[in-house]
Scaffold this active site. Structure first.
Site, PDB file in Angstrom:
ATOM      1  N   GLN A   1      -1.814   5.398   3.676  1.00 43.33           N
ATOM      2  CA  GLN A   1      -2.342   5.157   2.482  1.00 43.33           C
ATOM      3  C   GLN A   1      -3.759   4.603   2.580  1.00 43.33           C
ATOM      4  O   GLN A   1      -4.059   3.796   3.456  1.00 43.33           O
ATOM      5  CB  GLN A   1      -1.517   4.099   1.772  1.00 43.33           C
ATOM      6  CG  GLN A   1      -1.909   3.671   0.436  1.00 43.33           C
ATOM      7  CD  GLN A   1      -0.837   2.940  -0.399  1.00 43.33           C
ATOM      8  OE1 GLN A   1      -0.716   1.781  -0.189  1.00 43.33           O
ATOM      9  NE2 GLN A   1      -0.059   3.662  -1.019  1.00 43.33           N
TER      10      GLN A   1
ATOM     11  N   HIS B   1      -4.957   1.099   4.735  1.00 40.78           N
ATOM     12  CA  HIS B   1      -4.129   0.008   4.259  1.00 40.78           C
ATOM     13  C   HIS B   1      -2.652   0.126   4.793  1.00 40.78           C
ATOM     14  O   HIS B   1      -2.230  -0.957   5.297  1.00 40.78           O
ATOM     15  CB  HIS B   1      -4.016   0.010   2.640  1.00 40.78           C
ATOM     16  CG  HIS B   1      -3.445  -1.192   2.086  1.00 40.78           C
ATOM     17  ND1 HIS B   1      -3.758  -2.432   2.418  1.00 40.78           N
ATOM     18  CD2 HIS B   1      -2.423  -1.091   1.238  1.00 40.78           C
ATOM     19  CE1 HIS B   1      -3.185  -3.196   1.693  1.00 40.78           C
ATOM     20  NE2 HIS B   1      -2.222  -2.483   0.781  1.00 40.78           N
TER      21      HIS B   1
END
Length: 634
Positions: free
Chosen positions: A248, A361
């Site tokens: 992500q 992330h």
């Protein structure tokens, strides 16, 4: 070497590890091993909130939460796990409240809730207030609260101990064990930072809670310590890693730095704008706009920059606009992230929009587990006594894209489940004999690296790894870029064999440990890229420009990546990896399997020990209970 004996050993003292410790320490003798002081764990960097369908502010229920999680994960979510998480979310939040966590409150004194990306009412009708929060410091508050409870409960911590090996009863790198035989865990081997001494921890149960691997990328919101240790330890012992191609990229990292600005800013009314001042998310997600799931927002931002609508002198970022919000509201709900903007960019958020761009992330993939946190060694069989929870694990509750606030929920729900299951197993289990010379491999690797007179600097190899991953395997990917990344990673694995450390001492030798962490990063990066090459579709956090559509017929399945010696195929059903130019990837062995289907095993030099290892791919079916795949529209 010192030897310790505990019923349960938990590796990692972040949110998942300490939540597990609270459960297991009340039932069995438990030790928590952490390479950091617990309150420095990366859970403390989580900002926005922890979601649960409390319905304190608006109508909500756990079934809507389940649907949003499945849809947000682009239907690659195991739906039994999503149901467990959404149902148990309410008790997880209330447990923390009873422990003393200072949630923000409504005027009536209930836990306040706010909107967050991808969370909706009535199956996508409109955004819903589901995120329970403590300003924009929710992770910090959770970490402090859990640590206080662990101290109260006399949990034993071994801080600044690095776990460098996982001890199993079988070596799975040579292939899966015969049917009917159990694989069992017997403990871990750790290195004490303060002394350089090796410690053997014997255990009936081991819980992996070591966090993610964001430092494979240069631009990341992750701390320097997130080097994929637990994932790599399991992988090096022949256990699979699931869905590692899905990484992500959080939409709002400070431009050029990657430091996280919480999605809570958009939940409180912040707007993303391009250089023209346009609220561009209205074009990409007309219903919930800036609160679309993170993969959609990140791609939309990157497209705006690509198509020339970026802001700044180099037109290489977009703007997060909070200027229409009252300063008092910003100070009350978003104190940390506004301070970050002032400190790192010299921006005053009251009056100026903040430059932002996607930053690596969160790893959706990890060590595969079932819903009781037991680690899988293939699609169905577990490793007896081995558990995992948090970002290191893949229960697959996040599928191909995690919704914001589901990570703090994940660590509490499945951390609790892991602690209970590990303790219950340990109560009745027998001790497993550790291998002969259990510390031998770790000692040899440490000695070789410390005594190598000269060689490449660790920082140089790490910089080149992060650069190629940022350039070739980030938000947008193609076969060409991924082949380049794979060739680079394999060249770096060869270079890694010649790295040397400047610090030759035994005490507080962080130089040596950074070298070992680099080995973990190289292993994880290779698996990420091989998985991405195999998945010829776009889904969630994995976007292939050469295959821009989702392909449910070919790829509605989990990727299972195994480390195997040459010629040994994955125990899960093998899958084909078709690449146009195998030589560009550093070589690929393609051979027919028993059914005559082409199976590709992408070869690499390996980084844990001399010799050659392959990344052998298989697949695992997705668990569907109530929701059939649909087109994602927001």
């Amino acid at each position: 070497m010192q030897t310790h004996q505990y019923d349960v050993v938990i590796v990692g003292a972040g949110g998942a590890g300490m939540r597990a410790a609270l459960e297991s320490s009340g039932r069995t003798r438990t030790a928590v091993i952490s390479k950091l002081y617990p309150t420095r764990s990366h859970t403390g960097a989580a900002q926005g909130g922890m979601c649960a369908a409390l319905a304190n502010v608006e109508e909500d229920n756990w079934e809507w939460h389940t649907f949003d999680t499945v849809k947000g994960g682009d239907y690659l979510v195991d739906q039994d796990a999503a149901e467990v998480m959404a149902k148990e979310a309410i008790d997880a939040v209330l447990d923390l409240e009873k422990m003393g966590l200072p949630f923000n409150r409504t005027p009536e004194g209930k836990i306040d809730q706010r909107r967050f990306g991808g969370h909706t009412r009535n199956h996508g009708e409109s955004a819903v207030r589901r995120s329970c929060y403590a300003a924009d410091r929710t992770g910090h508050m959770i970490l402090q609260t859990l640590y206080q409870q662990c101290v109260k409960q006399d949990v034993e911590f071994f801080n600044e101990f690095y776990v460098l090996d996982l001890l199993l009863s079988h070596d799975l790198v040579d292939g899966d064990v015969p049917s009917g035989e159990d694989v069992r865990v017997s403990g871990v081997v750790a290195y004490e930072l303060a002394t350089g001494e090796i410690h053997l921890f014997r255990a009936k149960s081991v819980v992996l809670a070591t966090g993610g691997a964001g430092k494979i990328y240069k631009t990341t919101s992750n701390a320097h310590t997130l080097t994929g240790d637990g994932m790599a330890l399991a992988y090096r012992r022949g256990l699979p890693l699931e869905d590692m191609e899905f990484f992500q990229f959080h939409p709002t990292g400070l431009a050029g730095l990657g430091i996280l600005l919480s999605e809570a800013a958009r939940g409180e009314g912040g707007i993303l704008r391009n250089a023209d001042g346009e609220r561009f998310m209205e074009r990409y997600a007309p219903t919930i706009k800036d609160l679309a799931p993170r993969d959609i927002v990140a791609r939309s931002m990157a497209l705006e920059v690509r198509e020339g609508r970026g802001a700044g002198p180099n037109k290489d970022y977009v703007l997060l606009d909070l200027t229409h919000l009252e300063p008092a509201h910003i100070d009350a709900k978003l104190p940390d992230i506004t301070e970050f903007a002032r400190t790192y960019l010299g921006i005053e958020p009251y009056t100026e929009p903040i430059p932002v761009y996607p930053t690596a992330h969160y790893a959706m993939g990890g060590v595969p587990t079932n819903i009781t946190a037991e680690v899988l060694r293939n699609n169905t069989d577990t490793v007896k006594g081995l558990y995992a929870a948090g970002e290191v694990a893949c229960v697959s509750v996040h599928g191909s894209n995690r919704l914001g606030t589901n990570s703090l929920l994940d660590i509490n729900v499945f951390g609790k489940r892991a602690g209970i299951a590990a303790a219950e197993y340990a109560v009745n289990a027998d001790w497993v004999e550790v291998p002969v010379d259990p510390e031998g491999g770790v000692v040899a690797e440490l000695l070789e690296m410390r005594e190598r007179p000269s060689g490449e600097r660790v920082a140089d190899v790490r910089r080149d790894l992060q650069q190629t991953m940022d350039t070739n395997a980030q938000v947008f990917r193609t076969e060409e870029s991924l082949l380049q990344a794979l060739a680079d990673v394999r060249d770096l694995q060869k270079r890694y064999r010649n790295v040397s450390v400047q610090d030759k001492s035994s005490t507080f030798n962080t130089d040596l440990l950074e070298a070992l962490e680099l080995g973990f990063l190289l292993d994880i990066a290779e698996v990420v890229v091989v998985g991405a090459l195999n998945r010829n579709e776009s889904r969630g956090g994995h976007f292939r420009e050469d295959y821009p559509k989702r392909d449910d017929e070919g790829y509605m399945q989990h990727t299972m990546a195994y480390r195997r010696r040459p010629g040994v195929l994955a125990p899960s059903e093998p899958v084909a990896v078709a690449v146009a130019d195998p030589d560009a990837a550093g070589g690929a062995v393609v051979a027919p399997d028993q059914d005559g289907e082409l199976v590709s095993v992408l070869s690499g030099p390996g980084s844990a020990a001399p010799g050659t290892f392959d990344v052998s791919l298989g697949y695992k079916p997705v668990v569907m209970t109530r929701y059939q795949p649909m087109e994602r529209k927001y």
